[in-house]
Design a protein around this motif. Structure first.
Motif, short mmCIF file in Angstrom:
data_model
loop_
_atom_site.label_atom_id
_atom_site.label_comp_id
_atom_site.label_asym_id
_atom_site.label_seq_id
_atom_site.Cartn_x
_atom_site.Cartn_y
_atom_site.Cartn_z
N UNK A 235 5.14 -2.30 -3.72
CA UNK A 235 4.88 -1.08 -3.82
C UNK A 235 3.42 -0.83 -4.37
N UNK A 236 2.54 0.17 -3.62
CA UNK A 236 1.37 0.47 -4.14
C UNK A 236 1.58 2.02 -4.43
N UNK A 237 1.14 2.34 -5.76
CA UNK A 237 1.45 3.89 -6.09
C UNK A 237 0.30 4.42 -6.81
N UNK A 238 -0.25 5.54 -6.20
CA UNK A 238 -1.43 6.22 -6.63
C UNK A 238 -1.16 7.57 -7.36
N UNK A 239 -1.66 7.86 -8.69
CA UNK A 239 -1.02 9.11 -9.35
C UNK A 239 -2.31 9.77 -9.87
N UNK B 34 -6.33 0.92 -2.88
CA UNK B 34 -6.05 0.52 -4.09
C UNK B 34 -6.50 -0.61 -4.42
N UNK B 35 -7.44 -0.91 -5.56
CA UNK B 35 -7.96 -2.15 -6.01
C UNK B 35 -7.30 -2.55 -7.41
N UNK C 158 -1.12 1.62 -9.49
CA UNK C 158 -0.45 0.38 -9.66
C UNK C 158 0.35 -0.39 -8.69
N UNK C 159 0.28 -1.65 -8.64
CA UNK C 159 0.87 -2.45 -7.61
C UNK C 159 2.00 -3.18 -8.39
#
Length: 203
Positions: free
Chosen positions: A11-15, A144-145, A194-195
């Protein structure tokens, strides 16, 4: 009888938090840095099933809008499912991501107050170098990095946590992060991400 399910992948999450998500460390008891949490996530399923329906190779997306402290609930959520998914896979993934089949995602059945439904659209989840490129057609455009650590070639990682998504969380930053849809228009570039490796199920 509840269907048996497993889901392994990433999962890659952006908030919307301006620094790393306090929900990870506080397990949902600390408020987001901006008082509310606006987030989207992309999921790559490497191996998974619900009963006899194979979910391997599919992509999933989530939108979640939280009014404050995560553990207090009243979330608004929407689900995006790969346009390549069969009707049975869409039904099964909907049951998993609304928490109705127990296991890892059960808390979503408690914390989500408003579920806006499911959209079946093209989803891409790619890794270019270490950057995760996530696109959900018409809704999400993200890159996302991971945040580099002191040791060469090593990223900053939160290890051995009780975070519900997974125990090891790669701290990351959004190079690009746009979400449009359901009356929302978010630009989360430069903010927390987060990854996380996923190993979910109800077994």
């Amino acid at each position: 009888m509840t269907e048996a399910w497993t889901l392994k992948g990433e999962m890659t999450l952006s908030c919307s938090c301006t620094v790393f998500c306090p929900c990870v460390l506080s397990l949902g008891d600390h408020p987001p840095t901006e008082e509310r949490c606006q987030t989207w996530a992309g999921i790559r399923i490497d191996d998974g099933h619900i009963d006899s329906e194979d979910l391997s190779g599919l992509k999933v997306g989530l939108m979640m809008d939280l009014p404050g402290i995560m553990s207090r609930g009243n979330w608004t959520a929407a689900l995006f499912v790969d346009d390549k998914a069969s009707a049975l896979a869409v039904k099964g993934l909907t049951r998993i991501f609304t928490g109705r089949v127990g296991g890892t995602t059960h808390l979503l059945s408690i914390l989500v107050g408003q579920f806006l439904g499911v959209r079946q659209v093209p989803i891409t989840y790619e890794t270019q170098g270490e950057t995760r490129i996530v696109r959900i057609e018409k809704y999400v455009d993200g890159a996302i990095t991971p945040v580099r650590g002191k040791e060469a070639g090593q990223n900053v990682v939160i290890r051995n946590s009780e975070y519900w998504i997974g125990p090891d969380v790669i701290v990351a930053r959004a190079d690009k992060s746009r979400f449009r849809g359901f009356g929302r228009n978010w630009n989360l570039a430069g903010r927390s991400a987060e990854i996380v490796k996923l190993d979910w199920g109800n077994g």
